[in-house]
Design an enzyme around this catalytic site. Structure first.
Site, PDB file in Angstrom:
ATOM      1  NE  ARG A   1      24.866  20.621  -0.437  1.00  0.00           N
ATOM      2  CZ  ARG A   1      25.848  19.901  -0.980  1.00  0.00           C
ATOM      3  NH1 ARG A   1      25.671  18.618  -1.187  1.00  0.00           N
ATOM      4  NH2 ARG A   1      26.987  20.460  -1.310  1.00  0.00           N
TER       5      ARG A   1
ATOM      6  NE  ARG B   1      34.228  17.784  -4.675  1.00  0.00           N
ATOM      7  CZ  ARG B   1      33.034  18.323  -4.463  1.00  0.00           C
ATOM      8  NH1 ARG B   1      32.576  19.260  -5.268  1.00  0.00           N
ATOM      9  NH2 ARG B   1      32.295  17.921  -3.447  1.00  0.00           N
TER      10      ARG B   1
ATOM     11  CE  LYS C   1      31.022  12.095  -4.114  1.00  0.00           C
ATOM     12  NZ  LYS C   1      30.715  13.072  -3.054  1.00  0.00           N
ATOM     13  CG  ASN C   2      27.268  10.244  -2.008  1.00  0.00           C
ATOM     14  OD1 ASN C   2      28.233  11.010  -2.027  1.00  0.00           O
ATOM     15  ND2 ASN C   2      26.194  10.445  -2.751  1.00  0.00           N
TER      16      ASN C   2
ATOM     17  NE  ARG D   1      26.434  20.496   2.758  1.00  0.00           N
ATOM     18  CZ  ARG D   1      26.332  21.726   3.216  1.00  0.00           C
ATOM     19  NH1 ARG D   1      27.189  22.637   2.829  1.00  0.00           N
ATOM     20  NH2 ARG D   1      25.386  22.059   4.069  1.00  0.00           N
TER      21      ARG D   1
ATOM     22  CG  ASP E   1      23.754  13.149  -6.145  1.00  0.00           C
ATOM     23  OD1 ASP E   1      23.584  14.382  -6.185  1.00  0.00           O
ATOM     24  OD2 ASP E   1      24.275  12.574  -5.185  1.00  0.00           O
TER      25      ASP E   1
ATOM     26  CB  CYS F   1      28.533  20.705  -5.144  1.00  0.00           C
ATOM     27  SG  CYS F   1      29.568  19.448  -5.913  1.00  0.00           S
TER      28      CYS F   1
END
Length: 432
Positions: free
Chosen positions: A127, A403, A27-28, A98, A311, A122
């Site tokens: 951030r 998500r 995902k990232n 985000r 994470d 989140c």
């Protein structure tokens, strides 16, 4: 009397996970690479994008900018930016994710203007986007923030610059790399983040004709080019999903074979799991993990890559809750990332929260109860705690699960767990 419906996961316990699981695309890595498709003049075709709420929201964001999105029978996705004009990103789309802020750099570089709402996502800490904006200003962008929207523009091309990041921000590094790819001259980013997802992004841009060197190192150099051409590209596998299943094997004293991974991306996690007592055999793109006895509690301190990932902190704390001995989990990346610890305490975990540290004293067992997920990775940590608890655990706020994890319930059930999604109706008395 008003009735509200909520979705819950029921997780039954005391099952040793056994079998094999295949890891999805990252995902990232997907989010910045989807955004980078805006840099090209021709379509790109991406393989291994995970089917998640976050990736769907990112594709929706590009679609709202008039990009043509096509999902093929082989599950690859084509993104054609030909009709994109760099219009303002819809606030309702941006607040879902985000990662939508990653669109700022490509729009500014390609179309010389961008209007991007401040992002959602989140609630795990500040951030701030200051790192992104400061770097873009050094490249010649004019930026104002009004009414929760970033208005950015530039006269002509962005200019190459030497930028030192105050913090090794992953998304900040990614946004500046994308902006610099079409800038005039050379950009040097010091204190750049080193995550594998950044390397994957740079590989994609270089394949399109970019000139980036140093990806995965502290200093990245980007020589701007005139234009980029869309290409076909494979997203890397998700190291965080893999790490979640590895810790799940350890917390249930299970035996798993995990396919579709990059073991070199999981060094810190592998080291800590072996310290906890796991037996791990590593192959080229898979590994086997077995926890033959109750795990030993192991202290961790989260850090930027290649350190222990923030994470996977919630999942590791779940492991320490039922492991032998005391241990400390220290969170160094986000300041609001121990909300799951309170949920573990509801399950009977012997935890002491001290600022950015949680001390665990070990416990023979956790007790299933009603708990609430606060973010993507917390939801995974709560599921793992449920797998190790006595009785049934009920987890609410399931959109966080959706998500970040593909087929999570199905995968765990295939490994021997009993996890069900159900809809519950609650009666709420309205007060006048």
């Amino acid at each position: 009397m008003q009735k509200n419906t909520i979705e819950q996961l029921s997780v039954q316990s005391r099952t040793k996970l056994q079998g094999s699981v295949h890891i999805s695309g990252s995902k990232n890595a997907s989010l910045p690479i989807i955004a980078a498709c805006l840099l090209a003049k021709t379509p790109s075709r991406l393989y291994n994008i995970p089917r998640l709420l976050d990736t769907t929201s990112m594709l929706e964001a590009l679609s709202s900018l008039a990009c043509n999105i096509c999902i093929h029978e082989d599950h690859s996705i084509s993104i054609d930016p030909k009709q994109c004009t760099g219009e303002a990103l819809n606030k309702n789309v941006a607040k879902k994710l985000r990662g939508s802020f990653l669109i700022l750099g490509p729009l500014l570089a390609r179309y010389k203007k961008a209007q991007i709402p401040l992002p959602g996502g989140c609630n795990i800490g500040a951030r701030p986007v200051d790192i992104h904006l400061t770097g873009l200003r050094k490249m010649g962008a004019y930026i104002e923030v009004q009414g929760g929207v970033v208005h950015a523009s530039t006269q002509g091309k962005l200019k190459g610059a030497e930028i030192t990041l105050d913090v090794a921000s992953v998304t900040g590094t990614e946004n500046l790399i994308m902006a610099a790819s079409l800038a005039e001259g050379k950009t040097i980013i010091h204190n750049a983040a080193k995550e594998p997802e950044i390397v994957n992004l740079c590989d994609f841009i270089n394949l399109m004709g970019g000139k980036i060197s140093g990806a995965g190192e502290n200093t990245i150099e980007i020589e701007g080019v005139e234009d980029l051409t869309g290409k076909t590209f494979n997203i890397i596998y998700d190291r965080l999903e893999a790490g979640t299943y590895m810790i799940a094997a350890a917390i249930t004293q299970g035996d798993l074979k995990i396919h579709n991974i990059h073991p070199e991306h999981l060094g810190a996690v592998i080291d800590k799991l072996e310290e906890a007592g796991a037996i791990i055999t590593i192959n080229k793109q898979s590994l086997s993990i077995c926890m033959p006895k109750k795990p030993k509690a192991v202290s961790i301190s989260t850090a930027v890559y290649p350190g222990f990932p923030t994470d996977l902190q919630a999942q590791w704390l779940a492991l320490n809750c039922i492991a032998d001995g005391p241990a400390c989990v220290q969170e160094n990346i986000f300041e609001h990332r121990f909300m799951h610890a309170i949920q573990f305490q509801k399950m009977g975990a012997n935890l002491t929260i001290e600022g950015n540290r949680v001390i665990s004293a070990g416990n023979d067992k956790l007790i299933g109860t009603d708990i609430i997920a606060s973010d993507i990775r917390a939801s995974a940590g709560l599921i793992l705690a449920g797998l190790a608890a006595c009785g049934t655990t009920y987890i609410s706020n399931l959109h966080h699960v959706d998500r970040g994890y593909v087929h999570l319930e199905e995968n765990f059930c295939n490994l021997g767990a009993t996890i069900k999604r159900k809809t519950q109706t609650l009666e709420v008395v309205s007060q006048k």
